[in-house]
Design a protein around this motif. Structure first.
Motif, PDB file in Angstrom:
ATOM      1  N   GLU A 233       1.790   4.778  13.806  1.00 41.29           N
ATOM      2  CA  GLU A 233       1.906   4.380  15.147  1.00 41.29           C
ATOM      3  C   GLU A 233       1.261   2.920  15.195  1.00 41.29           C
ATOM      4  O   GLU A 233       2.051   2.114  15.792  1.00 41.29           O
ATOM      5  CB  GLU A 233       0.979   5.043  16.186  1.00 41.29           C
ATOM      6  CG  GLU A 233       1.596   6.710  16.236  1.00 41.29           C
ATOM      7  CD  GLU A 233       0.956   7.230  17.483  1.00 41.29           C
ATOM      8  OE1 GLU A 233      -0.060   6.705  18.215  1.00 41.29           O
ATOM      9  OE2 GLU A 233       1.224   8.623  17.717  1.00 41.29           O
ATOM     10  N   PRO A 234       0.368   2.410  14.557  1.00 40.35           N
ATOM     11  CA  PRO A 234      -0.065   1.112  14.484  1.00 40.35           C
ATOM     12  C   PRO A 234       0.971   0.347  13.914  1.00 40.35           C
ATOM     13  O   PRO A 234       1.202  -1.071  14.481  1.00 40.35           O
ATOM     14  CB  PRO A 234      -1.600   0.953  13.945  1.00 40.35           C
ATOM     15  CG  PRO A 234      -2.039   2.245  13.924  1.00 40.35           C
ATOM     16  CD  PRO A 234      -0.698   3.191  13.927  1.00 40.35           C
TER      17      PRO A 234
ATOM     18  N   SER B 140      -2.522  -6.290   8.180  1.00 42.91           N
ATOM     19  CA  SER B 140      -3.651  -5.746   7.682  1.00 42.91           C
ATOM     20  C   SER B 140      -3.539  -4.324   7.294  1.00 42.91           C
ATOM     21  O   SER B 140      -2.722  -3.679   7.804  1.00 42.91           O
ATOM     22  CB  SER B 140      -4.912  -6.210   8.557  1.00 42.91           C
ATOM     23  OG  SER B 140      -4.583  -5.059   9.495  1.00 42.91           O
ATOM     24  N   THR B 141      -4.317  -3.932   6.456  1.00 41.35           N
ATOM     25  CA  THR B 141      -4.070  -2.550   5.963  1.00 41.35           C
ATOM     26  C   THR B 141      -4.436  -1.302   6.941  1.00 41.35           C
ATOM     27  O   THR B 141      -3.968  -0.374   7.078  1.00 41.35           O
ATOM     28  CB  THR B 141      -5.205  -2.106   4.783  1.00 41.35           C
ATOM     29  OG1 THR B 141      -6.625  -2.742   5.165  1.00 41.35           O
ATOM     30  CG2 THR B 141      -4.553  -2.862   3.518  1.00 41.35           C
ATOM     31  N   THR B 142      -5.270  -1.934   8.161  1.00 44.71           N
ATOM     32  CA  THR B 142      -5.375  -1.128   9.302  1.00 44.71           C
ATOM     33  C   THR B 142      -4.195  -0.727  10.111  1.00 44.71           C
ATOM     34  O   THR B 142      -4.364   0.119  11.009  1.00 44.71           O
ATOM     35  CB  THR B 142      -6.388  -1.772  10.044  1.00 44.71           C
ATOM     36  OG1 THR B 142      -6.072  -3.071  10.475  1.00 44.71           O
ATOM     37  CG2 THR B 142      -7.917  -1.918   9.313  1.00 44.71           C
ATOM     38  N   GLU B 143      -3.140  -1.708   9.879  1.00 44.95           N
ATOM     39  CA  GLU B 143      -1.950  -1.429  10.769  1.00 44.95           C
ATOM     40  C   GLU B 143      -0.959  -0.533   9.975  1.00 44.95           C
ATOM     41  O   GLU B 143       0.228  -0.553  10.278  1.00 44.95           O
ATOM     42  CB  GLU B 143      -1.519  -2.772  11.050  1.00 44.95           C
ATOM     43  CG  GLU B 143      -2.272  -3.718  11.860  1.00 44.95           C
ATOM     44  CD  GLU B 143      -1.501  -5.030  12.065  1.00 44.95           C
ATOM     45  OE1 GLU B 143      -1.317  -5.389  13.308  1.00 44.95           O
ATOM     46  OE2 GLU B 143      -1.894  -5.727  11.167  1.00 44.95           O
TER      47      GLU B 143
ATOM     48  N   ALA C 290       0.823  -0.970   0.021  1.00 37.81           N
ATOM     49  CA  ALA C 290       0.017   0.049   0.047  1.00 37.81           C
ATOM     50  C   ALA C 290       0.778   1.304   0.017  1.00 37.81           C
ATOM     51  O   ALA C 290       1.741   1.264  -0.899  1.00 37.81           O
ATOM     52  CB  ALA C 290      -1.018  -0.008   1.155  1.00 37.81           C
ATOM     53  N   GLN C 291       0.753   2.090   0.918  1.00 35.64           N
ATOM     54  CA  GLN C 291       1.355   3.516   1.023  1.00 35.64           C
ATOM     55  C   GLN C 291       2.840   3.191   1.923  1.00 35.64           C
ATOM     56  O   GLN C 291       3.154   4.441   2.320  1.00 35.64           O
ATOM     57  CB  GLN C 291       0.564   4.649   1.409  1.00 35.64           C
ATOM     58  CG  GLN C 291      -0.520   4.782   0.420  1.00 35.64           C
ATOM     59  CD  GLN C 291       0.029   5.323  -0.811  1.00 35.64           C
ATOM     60  OE1 GLN C 291       0.940   6.187  -0.969  1.00 35.64           O
ATOM     61  NE2 GLN C 291      -0.484   4.522  -2.123  1.00 35.64           N
TER      62      GLN C 291
END
Length: 227
Positions: free
Chosen positions: A71-72, A64-67, A28-29
């Motif tokens: 900070e995550p 996962s993309t949420t991480e 991703a980014q």
């Protein structure tokens, strides 16, 4: 984030193998750039350096993309390092390495490191500004410049590193990101073993005709794209 990446490394004479390693991964980014420097004095340290980087890149690819926010993501990478510290201790009971991880995100960057691999930036005038702290005995007060540390033989006594024989304690630091910025991730053979002229030659040519240091010399260059 499409950065321009160059890895330069030259083996020294202290060990039969080059114990410096690098890796990179993008999802991703978020982009990771990593180097590790295996100890010259402990067996299988080059293998440990490469295995740690493999663990980090594989673990990163499974997030996962949420991480993938700063900070995550930093916390997730710290968990991967802690897990590797537990799982590798039986296979590498005597080995040790320094490592430096640079994570680039659209609006920020952060590093995780233990030991004497150092982060720097190459300025427009060709000078290198060293940013990260060196985890070594002379710098226990964190008050010495890299040029001062480079002159001290006691710098080889590390206060932090990745090893089964000590607790892992990564340092995390956040950095601003600028277009066209050139990051340098360097082993101590580069930042401490070479003078400024030899550093410039090594970055330009990727090697030196005669290495002025017995240690492995390595530097990973990461150039940010323009806006």
């Amino acid at each position: 984030m499409c950065a321009t990446v160059e890895w330069h490394t030259q083996a020294g004479t202290l060990t039969a193998d080059n114990r410096d390693a690098f890796a990179q991964a993008t999802m991703a980014q978020a982009s990771l750039y990593l180097i590790a420097d295996g100890s010259s004095h402990h067996p299988r340290s080059g293998e440990l350096a490469q295995t740690l980087l493999n663990d980090l890149t594989v673990g990163f690819s499974h997030l996962s993309t949420t991480e993938l926010n700063a900070e995550p993501l930093a916390e997730a990478l710290l968990r991967i390092i802690a897990r590797s510290h537990q799982t590798l201790r039986d296979d590498f009971p005597l080995a040790a390495c320094s490592y430096l991880l640079l994570c680039l995100l659209p609006h920020t960057a952060f590093t995780l490191h233990e030991g004497d691999c150092c982060l720097g930036t190459l300025e427009h005038e060709g000078e290198i500004t060293w940013l990260s702290a060196v985890h070594c005995a002379p710098n226990w007060q964190r008050d010495l410049s890299h040029s001062q540390i480079a002159q001290l033989s006691s710098r080889h006594t590390l206060t932090r590193c990745f090893s089964a024989r000590r607790t892992s304690s990564p340092e995390i630091t956040y950095w601003p990101v600028h277009p066209n910025q050139q990051w340098l991730l360097a082993s101590d053979g580069f930042w401490a073993g070479l003078n400024a002229q030899d550093q410039q030659t090594f970055l330009r040519d990727g090697h030196l005709p005669v290495a002025p240091t017995d240690d492995d010399i390595s530097c990973l260059s990461v150039i940010m794209p323009p806006t």
